[in-house]
Design an enzyme around this catalytic site. Structure first.
Site, PDB file in Angstrom:
ATOM      1  N   GLY A  82      25.573 -18.840 -18.086  1.00  0.00           N
ATOM      2  CA  GLY A  82      24.824 -19.233 -18.793  1.00  0.00           C
ATOM      3  C   GLY A  82      25.511 -18.097 -20.234  1.00  0.00           C
ATOM      4  O   GLY A  82      25.758 -17.756 -21.274  1.00  0.00           O
ATOM      5  N   LYS A 142      17.508  -8.248 -14.435  1.00  0.00           N
ATOM      6  CA  LYS A 142      16.415  -7.068 -14.036  1.00  0.00           C
ATOM      7  C   LYS A 142      16.437  -6.260 -13.191  1.00  0.00           C
ATOM      8  O   LYS A 142      15.233  -6.004 -13.022  1.00  0.00           O
ATOM      9  CB  LYS A 142      14.433  -8.288 -14.174  1.00  0.00           C
ATOM     10  CG  LYS A 142      14.498  -9.325 -15.734  1.00  0.00           C
ATOM     11  CD  LYS A 142      13.196  -9.929 -15.766  1.00  0.00           C
ATOM     12  CE  LYS A 142      13.927 -11.399 -15.012  1.00  0.00           C
ATOM     13  NZ  LYS A 142      14.715 -12.307 -15.598  1.00  0.00           N
ATOM     14  N   GLU A 162      17.110  -4.540 -23.703  1.00  0.00           N
ATOM     15  CA  GLU A 162      16.519  -5.569 -24.374  1.00  0.00           C
ATOM     16  C   GLU A 162      15.924  -7.199 -23.669  1.00  0.00           C
ATOM     17  O   GLU A 162      14.800  -7.333 -23.887  1.00  0.00           O
ATOM     18  CB  GLU A 162      16.509  -4.885 -26.207  1.00  0.00           C
ATOM     19  CG  GLU A 162      15.959  -6.375 -26.754  1.00  0.00           C
ATOM     20  CD  GLU A 162      15.060  -5.586 -26.999  1.00  0.00           C
ATOM     21  OE1 GLU A 162      14.879  -4.374 -27.412  1.00  0.00           O
ATOM     22  OE2 GLU A 162      13.394  -5.800 -26.346  1.00  0.00           O
ATOM     23  N   GLY A 214      13.883 -30.708 -16.582  1.00  0.00           N
ATOM     24  CA  GLY A 214      15.107 -29.691 -16.365  1.00  0.00           C
ATOM     25  C   GLY A 214      14.579 -27.787 -16.658  1.00  0.00           C
ATOM     26  O   GLY A 214      15.562 -26.794 -16.706  1.00  0.00           O
ATOM     27  N   GLU A 234      13.479 -24.041 -12.427  1.00  0.00           N
ATOM     28  CA  GLU A 234      14.080 -23.667 -11.606  1.00  0.00           C
ATOM     29  C   GLU A 234      14.251 -25.302 -11.147  1.00  0.00           C
ATOM     30  O   GLU A 234      13.646 -25.841 -10.868  1.00  0.00           O
ATOM     31  CB  GLU A 234      14.241 -22.288 -11.304  1.00  0.00           C
ATOM     32  CG  GLU A 234      13.946 -21.426 -11.926  1.00  0.00           C
ATOM     33  CD  GLU A 234      15.645 -20.944 -12.087  1.00  0.00           C
ATOM     34  OE1 GLU A 234      16.346 -21.224 -12.042  1.00  0.00           O
ATOM     35  OE2 GLU A 234      16.025 -20.137 -13.386  1.00  0.00           O
ATOM     36  N   ASP A 289       9.262 -13.514 -11.038  1.00  0.00           N
ATOM     37  CA  ASP A 289      10.405 -13.331 -11.896  1.00  0.00           C
ATOM     38  C   ASP A 289       9.380 -12.272 -13.275  1.00  0.00           C
ATOM     39  O   ASP A 289       9.986 -11.496 -13.648  1.00  0.00           O
ATOM     40  CB  ASP A 289      10.705 -14.388 -12.902  1.00  0.00           C
ATOM     41  CG  ASP A 289      11.868 -14.302 -13.989  1.00  0.00           C
ATOM     42  OD1 ASP A 289      13.031 -13.548 -13.647  1.00  0.00           O
ATOM     43  OD2 ASP A 289      11.476 -14.888 -14.780  1.00  0.00           O
ATOM     44  N   LYS A 319       9.526  -8.276 -15.223  1.00  0.00           N
ATOM     45  CA  LYS A 319       9.348  -8.645 -16.189  1.00  0.00           C
ATOM     46  C   LYS A 319       7.769  -7.159 -16.809  1.00  0.00           C
ATOM     47  O   LYS A 319       8.219  -5.991 -16.863  1.00  0.00           O
ATOM     48  CB  LYS A 319       8.864  -9.357 -17.172  1.00  0.00           C
ATOM     49  CG  LYS A 319       9.808 -10.706 -17.378  1.00  0.00           C
ATOM     50  CD  LYS A 319      10.291 -11.526 -18.164  1.00  0.00           C
ATOM     51  CE  LYS A 319      11.209 -12.585 -17.453  1.00  0.00           C
ATOM     52  NZ  LYS A 319      11.035 -14.271 -17.977  1.00  0.00           N
TER      53      LYS A 319
END
Ligand SMILES: NC(=O)c1ccc[n+]([C@@H]2O[C@H](COP(=O)([O-])OP(=O)(O)OC[C@H]3O[C@@H](n4cnc5c(N)ncnc54)[C@H](OP(=O)(O)O)[C@@H]3O)[C@@H](O)[C@H]2O)c1
Length: 366
Positions: A22, A137, A160, A218, A221, A232, A236
Site C-alpha cells: 500500500g 519500524k 518520520e 477492515g 488486521e 506494533d 513505536k
C-alpha cells in the site's frame, strides 16, 4: 506523460525502493504526480535505480524508467502480480545484495516493507554513502546497535512515518533533543484501531461488539490479535524511547495486550467467537476508570526510564483523555513544555498520508 530525459540543471535523486505494498505503491504514484513541484521548487528529479518486492526486482533499464513503465509496474502490482513475474523482473538474493549491486553515494534507500530483512541493507547503504528513509519500524526496533547505526547521522536517515504516520512526531522530538530540552515523559495513543475500540467502550458498547465491528469494517488486521496484542504500539514506543536517548531493547518494553494468553492459539473465527467472554472484564475496567473521573485509553507511557504499552486509565481532561476515534496523539512533557505538554494529534495511519510523509523525508534529505 512527462519526458524523463535528464535536465542538467536538476539535481538527480536516485532511489532504491523496497516494498510495493500500500505505502510503496502510493509513494510511486505521488512521485509521478509531484514531478513538476519537485523540479520547479526544489530543482530535484527523483528517479529509480530499482523497485523491489519480496519476490524480485525491476532494475533501472538503459535510459531510465519512463513514467509509462512505472505506471505499468504499478498496475502489475495492483493486480497482485509479483515483480519477479514482470517481463523486466529478476530475482535478487537479498535487500543487502541489491544495495551492494545498485547503491552508491547520493542514492536513497527507501524501506517500505514490513520486513525484518532490511536492517543490514540499510546499514550497508549508509556505509556506502547512501541515505535511508524508513516507513518500516522493524530495523529501528531490533537490537540497539542497529538503531544506533541507522540514526547516527540525521542528515542521512529519516524515519518520520514510523510513529504516527504523517504526523511530525520524530522531527519534533529531534528538535527538542537537539536544543538540550529534557523530554521526561511521553504519553501517546498510536493505534487508530485501538483508539476506535477505546472510544466504543467509553460510549458504553461491549468489547466483543466493538472488536467484531472493527474487524468487519477492515479497521483491524485480518487477525485482530495483531492489533490487540500491542506489539506494533510497543515498537513505536521503543522508537520514541531510543529517540530521547534511552538505551533499551524490545524485551524491556512492558506490553499489556487486550486478550489473554488462552486465546492466542485459537483460529480467527474461534477468537471472535470467544470475545464475549471478555465483555464483563472490560465493562468493569471502564466503570472503575469512570468512577475516578478517568477514561480508558490504549496508551504508550514513557517515564523514569520505563516504557510500557497497554490499557491505561487517564484523566478525562488530559489531551489523551479528550481523544476520540481513530486519531493518534502524543504528549511530549519536557523541561520547557511543562506543566502543559507539547501535543501532536491527527490522522496516524493511511497509505496516502504515510507515503506523503516518506516523500517529504526523501525531499528533505539533502
Ligand atoms: N499502512 C499504513 O498506514 C502505515 C503507516 C505507517 C507506517 N507503515 C509501515 O509502512 C510499511 C509498509 O506498509 P504497507 O501497508 O505498505 O505494507 P504491505 O502492504 O504489507 O507491503 C509490504 C511490501 O513489502 C514487500 N516486502 C516484504 N518483504 C520484502 C523484502 N524482503 N524485500 C523487498 N520487499 C519486501 C512486500 O512484497 P510483496 O508485494 O511481494 O508481498 C510488499 O510489497 C510497514 O512497515 C508499515 O508498518 C504503514
Amino acid at each position: 506523460m512527462e519526458n524523463l530525459a535528464v535536465n542538467p540543471a536538476e539535481r538527480d535523486k536516485p532511489l532504491i525502493l523496497f516494498g510495493l505494498g500500500g505505502v510503496g505503491r502510493a509513494l510511486l504514484s505521488q512521485i509521478g504526480e509531484q514531478r513538476s513541484l519537485h523540479r520547479e521548487k526544489y530543482g530535484l528529479r527523483i528517479r529509480f535505480l530499482a523497485l523491489c518486492d519480496s519476490s524480485g526486482a525491476v532494475v533501472e533499464p538503459q535510459g531510465g524508467f519512463s513514467d509509462e513503465l512505472l505506471a505499468e509496474i504499478l498496475q502489475h502490482k495492483e493486480k497482485g502480480g509479483a515483480l519477479a513475474s514482470h517481463p523486466l523482473g529478476q530475482s535478487y538474493q537479498s535487500p543487502k545484495a541489491m544495495v551492494d549491486q545498485t547503491g552508491g553515494p547520493g542514492a536513497v534507500v527507501v524501506d517500505c516493507t514490513a520486513s525484518d530483512d532490511t536492517a543490514d541493507a540499510l546499514l550497508l547503504a549508509l556505509a556506502k554513502g547512501c541515505q535511508v528513509v524508513l516507513a518500516n519500524k522493524k530495523p529501528l526496533t531490533v537490537v540497539q546497535e542497529v538503531y544506533d547505526g541507522i540514526s547516527r547521522s540525521l542528515s542521512n536517515a529519516r524515519w518520520e512515518t514510523t510513529v504516527g504516520a504523517g504526523l511530525p512526531v520524530i522531527a519534533t522530538l529531534n528538535r527538542m533533543v537537539s536544543s538540550g530540552d529534557e523530554v521526561n515523559r511521553i504519553a501517546g495513543s498510536f493505534s487508530g484501531t485501538l483508539g476506535y475500540l477505546m472510544t466504543g467502550l467509553e460510549e458504553g458498547r461491549s468489547y466483543s461488539e466493538t472488536v467484531a465491528e472493527a474487524h468487519r469494517l477492515g479497521y483491524t488486521e485480518p487477525d485482530p490479535r495483531d492489533d490487540l496484542g500491542g506489539v506494533d504500539v510497543a515498537r513505536k514506543a521503543l522508537i520514541l524511547a531510543r529517540g530521547i536517548g534511552w538505551r533499551m531493547e524490545m524485551e524491556q518494553v512492558e506490553i499489556r495486550g487486550l486478550y489473554p494468553e488462552r486465546m492466542a492459539g485459537l483460529s480467527v473465527d474461534g477468537f471472535l467467537a470467544e470475545l464475549p467472554s471478555l465483555d464483563a472484564e472490560y465493562g468493569a475496567r471502564v466503570a472503575s476508570a469512570a468512577a475516578e473521573g478517568k477514561v480508558l485509553r490504549y496508551a504508550a507511557a514513557l517515564s523514569e526510564g520505563a516504557c510500557s504499552v497497554g490499557p491505561t486509565a487517564v484523566a478525562k481532561d488530559s489531551p489523551l483523555g479528550r481523544l476520540t476515534g481513530t486519531d493518534n496523539l502524543v504528549e511530549l512533557h519536557s523541561r520547557w513544555y511543562s506543566p502543559n505538554p507539547l501535543v501532536i494529534q491527527g490522522r496516524g495511519a493511511g497509505v496516502e498520508a504515510t507515503a506523503a510523509g516518506v516523500l517529504s523525508d526523501i525531499v528533505e534529505l539533502r
